[in-house]
Scaffold this motif. Sequence first.
Motif, PDB file in Angstrom:
ATOM      1  N   GLU A 143       0.781  -1.322  -0.082  1.00 55.20           N
ATOM      2  CA  GLU A 143       0.055   0.104  -0.207  1.00 55.20           C
ATOM      3  C   GLU A 143       0.870   1.348   0.010  1.00 55.20           C
ATOM      4  O   GLU A 143       0.195   2.222  -0.019  1.00 55.20           O
ATOM      5  N   LEU A 144       2.328   1.072   0.010  1.00 55.87           N
ATOM      6  CA  LEU A 144       3.020   2.349   0.094  1.00 55.87           C
ATOM      7  C   LEU A 144       3.307   2.866  -1.377  1.00 55.87           C
ATOM      8  O   LEU A 144       3.844   2.155  -2.229  1.00 55.87           O
ATOM      9  N   LYS A 145       3.279   4.140  -1.585  1.00 53.47           N
ATOM     10  CA  LYS A 145       4.012   4.622  -2.755  1.00 53.47           C
ATOM     11  C   LYS A 145       5.392   4.620  -2.475  1.00 53.47           C
ATOM     12  O   LYS A 145       5.937   4.465  -1.509  1.00 53.47           O
ATOM     13  N   ALA A 146       6.048   4.397  -3.764  1.00 53.64           N
ATOM     14  CA  ALA A 146       7.273   3.856  -3.846  1.00 53.64           C
ATOM     15  C   ALA A 146       7.937   4.984  -4.680  1.00 53.64           C
ATOM     16  O   ALA A 146       7.783   5.695  -5.545  1.00 53.64           O
ATOM     17  N   ALA A 147       9.521   4.837  -4.264  1.00 51.80           N
ATOM     18  CA  ALA A 147      10.284   6.212  -5.009  1.00 51.80           C
ATOM     19  C   ALA A 147      10.316   5.784  -6.334  1.00 51.80           C
ATOM     20  O   ALA A 147       9.997   6.900  -7.269  1.00 51.80           O
ATOM     21  N   GLY A 148      10.432   4.692  -6.989  1.00 50.29           N
ATOM     22  CA  GLY A 148      10.485   4.308  -8.390  1.00 50.29           C
ATOM     23  C   GLY A 148       9.354   4.795  -9.122  1.00 50.29           C
ATOM     24  O   GLY A 148       9.382   5.465 -10.258  1.00 50.29           O
ATOM     25  N   LYS A 149       8.109   4.488  -8.912  1.00 57.18           N
ATOM     26  CA  LYS A 149       6.912   4.612  -9.499  1.00 57.18           C
ATOM     27  C   LYS A 149       6.706   5.998  -9.557  1.00 57.18           C
ATOM     28  O   LYS A 149       6.390   6.566 -10.458  1.00 57.18           O
ATOM     29  N   MET A 150       6.862   6.728  -8.144  1.00 58.37           N
ATOM     30  CA  MET A 150       6.607   7.999  -8.106  1.00 58.37           C
ATOM     31  C   MET A 150       7.469   8.853  -8.988  1.00 58.37           C
ATOM     32  O   MET A 150       7.014  10.082  -9.504  1.00 58.37           O
ATOM     33  N   TYR A 151       8.789   8.521  -9.281  1.00 59.20           N
ATOM     34  CA  TYR A 151       9.657   9.070  -9.813  1.00 59.20           C
ATOM     35  C   TYR A 151       8.962   9.196 -11.394  1.00 59.20           C
ATOM     36  O   TYR A 151       9.113  10.346 -11.995  1.00 59.20           O
ATOM     37  N   ARG A 152       8.590   8.076 -11.945  1.00 57.19           N
ATOM     38  CA  ARG A 152       7.985   8.201 -13.221  1.00 57.19           C
ATOM     39  C   ARG A 152       6.877   9.089 -13.274  1.00 57.19           C
ATOM     40  O   ARG A 152       6.732  10.049 -14.195  1.00 57.19           O
ATOM     41  N   GLU A 153       6.114   9.146 -12.347  1.00 59.88           N
ATOM     42  CA  GLU A 153       4.831  10.097 -12.279  1.00 59.88           C
ATOM     43  C   GLU A 153       5.339  11.503 -12.115  1.00 59.88           C
ATOM     44  O   GLU A 153       4.755  12.347 -12.996  1.00 59.88           O
ATOM     45  N   LEU A 154       6.019  11.746 -11.318  1.00 59.78           N
ATOM     46  CA  LEU A 154       6.742  13.114 -11.005  1.00 59.78           C
ATOM     47  C   LEU A 154       7.431  13.726 -12.346  1.00 59.78           C
ATOM     48  O   LEU A 154       6.973  14.612 -12.770  1.00 59.78           O
ATOM     49  N   SER A 155       8.379  12.865 -12.651  1.00 57.15           N
ATOM     50  CA  SER A 155       9.076  13.252 -13.773  1.00 57.15           C
ATOM     51  C   SER A 155       8.327  13.305 -15.174  1.00 57.15           C
ATOM     52  O   SER A 155       8.665  14.379 -15.925  1.00 57.15           O
ATOM     53  N   GLY A 156       7.556  12.343 -15.543  1.00 58.83           N
ATOM     54  CA  GLY A 156       6.855  12.285 -16.523  1.00 58.83           C
ATOM     55  C   GLY A 156       5.508  12.986 -16.467  1.00 58.83           C
ATOM     56  O   GLY A 156       5.126  13.858 -17.729  1.00 58.83           O
ATOM     57  N   LYS A 157       4.887  13.583 -15.503  1.00 62.67           N
ATOM     58  CA  LYS A 157       3.575  14.138 -15.603  1.00 62.67           C
ATOM     59  C   LYS A 157       3.745  15.554 -14.705  1.00 62.67           C
ATOM     60  O   LYS A 157       3.769  16.702 -15.196  1.00 62.67           O
ATOM     61  N   VAL A 158       3.628  15.503 -13.490  1.00 64.06           N
ATOM     62  CA  VAL A 158       3.630  16.444 -12.634  1.00 64.06           C
ATOM     63  C   VAL A 158       4.638  17.653 -12.765  1.00 64.06           C
ATOM     64  O   VAL A 158       4.285  18.882 -12.846  1.00 64.06           O
ATOM     65  N   PHE A 159       6.030  17.103 -12.888  1.00 58.90           N
ATOM     66  CA  PHE A 159       7.078  18.017 -13.059  1.00 58.90           C
ATOM     67  C   PHE A 159       7.794  17.950 -14.429  1.00 58.90           C
ATOM     68  O   PHE A 159       8.822  17.737 -14.526  1.00 58.90           O
ATOM     69  N   ALA A 160       6.985  17.575 -15.512  1.00 64.00           N
ATOM     70  CA  ALA A 160       7.439  17.285 -16.719  1.00 64.00           C
ATOM     71  C   ALA A 160       8.334  18.187 -17.273  1.00 64.00           C
ATOM     72  O   ALA A 160       9.183  18.207 -17.958  1.00 64.00           O
ATOM     73  N   ASP A 161       8.079  19.488 -16.860  1.00 64.80           N
ATOM     74  CA  ASP A 161       8.784  20.662 -17.273  1.00 64.80           C
ATOM     75  C   ASP A 161      10.087  20.962 -16.598  1.00 64.80           C
ATOM     76  O   ASP A 161      10.728  21.985 -16.597  1.00 64.80           O
ATOM     77  N   MET A 162      10.384  20.148 -15.651  1.00 67.61           N
ATOM     78  CA  MET A 162      11.498  20.370 -14.863  1.00 67.61           C
ATOM     79  C   MET A 162      12.428  19.181 -14.814  1.00 67.61           C
ATOM     80  O   MET A 162      12.127  18.026 -15.239  1.00 67.61           O
ATOM     81  N   LYS A 163      13.823  19.373 -14.004  1.00 68.52           N
ATOM     82  CA  LYS A 163      14.632  18.246 -14.089  1.00 68.52           C
ATOM     83  C   LYS A 163      14.702  17.497 -12.781  1.00 68.52           C
ATOM     84  O   LYS A 163      15.010  18.100 -11.888  1.00 68.52           O
ATOM     85  N   VAL A 164      13.964  16.257 -12.986  1.00 69.25           N
ATOM     86  CA  VAL A 164      13.775  15.538 -11.897  1.00 69.25           C
ATOM     87  C   VAL A 164      14.924  14.306 -11.845  1.00 69.25           C
ATOM     88  O   VAL A 164      15.205  13.579 -12.779  1.00 69.25           O
ATOM     89  N   GLY A 165      15.486  13.866 -10.807  1.00 67.35           N
ATOM     90  CA  GLY A 165      16.255  12.797 -10.461  1.00 67.35           C
ATOM     91  C   GLY A 165      15.778  11.821  -9.716  1.00 67.35           C
ATOM     92  O   GLY A 165      14.937  11.817  -8.810  1.00 67.35           O
ATOM     93  N   LEU A 166      16.507  10.619  -9.882  1.00 71.58           N
ATOM     94  CA  LEU A 166      16.046   9.369  -8.735  1.00 71.58           C
ATOM     95  C   LEU A 166      17.428   8.871  -8.009  1.00 71.58           C
ATOM     96  O   LEU A 166      18.228   8.412  -8.804  1.00 71.58           O
ATOM     97  N   LEU A 167      17.024   8.636  -6.831  1.00 74.75           N
ATOM     98  CA  LEU A 167      18.422   8.271  -6.187  1.00 74.75           C
ATOM     99  C   LEU A 167      17.870   7.259  -5.050  1.00 74.75           C
ATOM    100  O   LEU A 167      16.987   7.507  -4.283  1.00 74.75           O
ATOM    101  N   HIS A 168      18.443   6.004  -4.969  1.00 78.63           N
ATOM    102  CA  HIS A 168      18.189   5.033  -3.964  1.00 78.63           C
ATOM    103  C   HIS A 168      19.140   4.059  -3.918  1.00 78.63           C
ATOM    104  O   HIS A 168      20.229   4.124  -4.912  1.00 78.63           O
TER     105      HIS A 168
END
Length: 733
Positions: free
Chosen positions: A530-555
């Motif tokens: 039931e937890l939101k996960a970094a990997g999936k949210m990275y896709r959502e944030l970088s692809g949609k919410v912040f599509a116009d910004m530079k987003v990175g993923l670190l784990h």
Amino acid sequence: MLELSTPVQYVKGVGPRIAEVLAAKGIHTVGDLLHYLPFRYEDRLNPRGIAELRAGEMATVIAEVRNSGLFRTRRMPIFQLTVGQGRARLRCLWFNAIYLQDKFQPGQLIALYGKVEEDGRSRELQIIQPQFEILGDSSDGENGTEKKAAESLEVGRIVPIYEATGRLTPRWFRRAVRTALDNLTPDLPEPIPAIVRARLGLISKRAALWNVHWPEPGESLNDLQSSRTPAHIRLIFDELFFVELGLELKRRQQKAQTGIGFRLDERVRAAIKKILPFHPTAAQKKVLQEIASDMEKPYPMRRLLQGDVGSGKTIVGFEAAIIAIENGCQVALMAPTEILAQQHYFSARRILENAGYRIVLLTGSLEADRKREIRRHIAQGNAQLVIGTHALLEEKVEFAKLGLVIVDEQHRFGVMQRLKLMKKSGVDEEASQASLGVEGSESKPQAGPGEPDVLVMTATPIPRTLALTLYGDLDLSVLDELPPGRTPIVTRKVNDDRSDEVWEFVRKQVRAGHQAYVVYPVIAENEESELKAAGKMYRELSGKVFADMKVGLLHGRLDADLKEQVMRMFQRGELQILVATTVIEVGVDVPNATVMVIEHAERFGLAQLHQLRGRIGRGAAKSYCILVTGGKVTEDGEKRLNAMVRTNDGFQIAELDLELRGPGEFFGTRQAGMPSFRVANILRDGQLLEAAKREAAAVLAGPNSEISSEEIRRALIHMRALWRHTYGLVEVG
Ligand code: ADP
Ligand code: MG
């Protein structure tokens, strides 16, 4: 006769099978059994008459079973028991307690303990879900006299209540403990010197063991419940004293070794001044002074530098490094994660390389060739500052002339683990015996370059009493001031149905030129559904919410090169938003980052939240920490989040954390280095701990008119046996 060291199975009535059950509880010997203390006491000397009970009070009642029965309501089955004394009656209720159905017979004598309440409708008094014990149970097949003896353990006195384990009831423990005491050898060894016992007014161990289980009639119930009777104090002091004695001995052994007396002249001072990128705070100056004066001494430094996140420990570490390097020695700086090691490497190069110092980074993930080359540099003495992870310790890197070891962010390690670690690294190998004149160890400390100094840095502000236990072998310095120009971080708590607003806020901050972290508890969804996960949210944030910004993923599972690359891009501002797991928890320093969004904040521990928040508020701009909750928040979770909103003070947070989790959990697991106390509780027993430390020091000051060498010898032998068996450490003494 039983000794404290006799295996518990030789206590009458225990035997091999029960001994196994006890072993799971950590009870192996008679001594262990006798240190299994009641968690509560019941006054069955003056039990309450039913007629005099008042609503709201906690009471023990001894009465006769009248009748009992199960009735079903629409919501759940309820078990009802009525007990009586003469004409007076009292009702007890248990919810969902089908298992009690055949438990009671009319006429049985029963002890009940619980909160007296008034029934809303009938206005009669009742106890809901009381703890109970059947005193006159005819089914246990005892003959008459034994039964009487047993009964005298149950009523007409203050009765100890033990935590049950498996089929072993509180009653069973009462009898077993009593039997053990009855057969205990009359002359227990007394390893605490007489003068110490006298100073603290300690009663004999034998009396303490008896009274803690079977209090004398006049004993205060309050003192018993709060572990403040003379019996409790004696047993608690015992435990603390021998831990402190071990730590104190360790400390002396360290000081008895040959260290390196660094010179701190004008040239060295000038070298330090030259690298400073800012004016040190008063606290940084004071702390450096303490460290420098240790380093000048001819024995090895063992110092803990404690300072809240962002208080500026790194630069202090670098200053100490310069002292060692300017004296022709090498320095090892160890960090708990590769990311942090890398970051130290970058800032070391930025701050120190201009001044001509030679710095290398040695981490586990380097290619074998590169590693070999770096190791050669280190062995030949070319590398002056060696930065790495704790693996540096484990891999036995050879130094040409190691003068100082700095261990950064060691809040996860308690004293036990640290001692093991240092042992492994060879830092403390061949520890010379403290010359107490009683040990018969004439072996001289080895000649040679001398033991390196050790500086441990931690961001966890540890309450003083804990510091005394966990770091009792270290001297303590505290950085109690933040660098100037910081505005306090604003912390808010929101539910995740307001995510849109949160992202909008992040967007605004980024537009204004700042950077943001977004942290998740897990990397991938399947870890905990039931937890939101970094990997999936990275896709959502970088692809949609912040599509116009530079987003990175670190784990943590990224390979080291990639990790380094992402971190460096964020540091340079090439990434605006960093989606991450708690890998960024410790030490990461990007002053331009002003927003920390933590999703599922209710899932994180308080110390962790504080560490995460410590990643922002590092520059002059105002910073914001947004704790986003998703799903159910427990009561403790709520307390943690509220504490975060209320205060930025790491010290207050640590105290609350300690309270919420208890000392064992506070430092992670038991293995993380808490001595696991049987009777002491360092939250409650701070004063006794200080006394124990003081007295341990007095004993180790050597034989004198108060303490004979024979007494010291006995205390040390006892301490070593304890440390070996209870704490699994042989290197002390
Ligand atoms: P921590 O104690 O958490 O390891 P750091 O050493 O990473 O803290 O320092 C936090 C930040 O504060 C860094 O960016 C550092 O450069 C800066 N800093 C440290 N000391 C001072 C100071 N005296 N004046 C201004 N900035 C400082
Ligand atoms: Mg740091």
